[in-house]
Design a protein around this motif. Sequence first.
Motif, PDB file in Angstrom:
ATOM      1  N   PHE A   1       0.857  -1.176   0.000  1.00  0.00           N
ATOM      2  CA  PHE A   1       0.000   0.000   0.000  1.00  0.00           C
ATOM      3  C   PHE A   1       0.899   1.234   0.000  1.00  0.00           C
ATOM      4  O   PHE A   1       1.880   1.280   0.742  1.00  0.00           O
ATOM      5  CB  PHE A   1      -0.905  -0.008   1.240  1.00  0.00           C
ATOM      6  CG  PHE A   1      -1.904  -1.124   1.212  1.00  0.00           C
ATOM      7  CD1 PHE A   1      -3.171  -0.919   0.702  1.00  0.00           C
ATOM      8  CD2 PHE A   1      -1.576  -2.381   1.675  1.00  0.00           C
ATOM      9  CE1 PHE A   1      -4.091  -1.952   0.661  1.00  0.00           C
ATOM     10  CE2 PHE A   1      -2.487  -3.428   1.645  1.00  0.00           C
ATOM     11  CZ  PHE A   1      -3.747  -3.208   1.123  1.00  0.00           C
TER      12      PHE A   1
ATOM     13  N   GLN B   1      -3.190   0.112  -3.171  1.00  0.00           N
ATOM     14  CA  GLN B   1      -2.324  -1.043  -3.380  1.00  0.00           C
ATOM     15  C   GLN B   1      -1.751  -1.013  -4.791  1.00  0.00           C
ATOM     16  O   GLN B   1      -2.489  -0.955  -5.774  1.00  0.00           O
ATOM     17  CB  GLN B   1      -3.125  -2.319  -3.143  1.00  0.00           C
ATOM     18  CG  GLN B   1      -2.302  -3.505  -2.796  1.00  0.00           C
ATOM     19  CD  GLN B   1      -3.152  -4.682  -2.347  1.00  0.00           C
ATOM     20  OE1 GLN B   1      -4.337  -4.748  -2.641  1.00  0.00           O
ATOM     21  NE2 GLN B   1      -2.539  -5.601  -1.639  1.00  0.00           N
TER      22      GLN B   1
ATOM     23  N   GLU C   1      -2.715  -3.075   5.015  1.00  0.00           N
ATOM     24  CA  GLU C   1      -3.728  -2.034   4.857  1.00  0.00           C
ATOM     25  C   GLU C   1      -3.938  -1.284   6.169  1.00  0.00           C
ATOM     26  O   GLU C   1      -4.181  -0.082   6.172  1.00  0.00           O
ATOM     27  CB  GLU C   1      -5.039  -2.646   4.367  1.00  0.00           C
ATOM     28  CG  GLU C   1      -6.072  -1.620   3.979  1.00  0.00           C
ATOM     29  CD  GLU C   1      -7.291  -2.215   3.318  1.00  0.00           C
ATOM     30  OE1 GLU C   1      -8.087  -1.425   2.773  1.00  0.00           O
ATOM     31  OE2 GLU C   1      -7.469  -3.447   3.359  1.00  0.00           O
TER      32      GLU C   1
ATOM     33  N   TYR D   1      -1.205   1.303   6.556  1.00  0.00           N
ATOM     34  CA  TYR D   1      -1.502   2.345   5.566  1.00  0.00           C
ATOM     35  C   TYR D   1      -2.600   3.283   6.073  1.00  0.00           C
ATOM     36  O   TYR D   1      -2.433   4.504   6.101  1.00  0.00           O
ATOM     37  CB  TYR D   1      -1.907   1.641   4.279  1.00  0.00           C
ATOM     38  CG  TYR D   1      -2.489   2.474   3.174  1.00  0.00           C
ATOM     39  CD1 TYR D   1      -1.689   3.299   2.397  1.00  0.00           C
ATOM     40  CD2 TYR D   1      -3.842   2.380   2.852  1.00  0.00           C
ATOM     41  CE1 TYR D   1      -2.218   4.027   1.340  1.00  0.00           C
ATOM     42  CE2 TYR D   1      -4.378   3.097   1.807  1.00  0.00           C
ATOM     43  CZ  TYR D   1      -3.561   3.920   1.053  1.00  0.00           C
ATOM     44  OH  TYR D   1      -4.092   4.636   0.010  1.00  0.00           O
TER      45      TYR D   1
END
Length: 68
Positions: free
Chosen positions: A5, A25, A50, A53
């Motif tokens: 990401f 991504q 994720e 991120y």
Amino acid sequence: MAKKFYLKERHNPQFKNPYYVACGQLTKKDAKQKENSLYGDNFMIAYETEKEYNDAIEKLKSNGQRVQ
């Protein structure tokens, strides 16, 4: 190939502070292409998950940074 990401840190000479673009991504190759800029500088910041991120985006926003 595992995708990471990415957040793009954008430095535009016309602005005092950098701003950030949530790129989601991407492959390493695609992230490298997004670093290219005709004016100013772009730096791609990679996150393995994720959650990392999203946490980074929230931290930037809470610190008053602009995230698109």
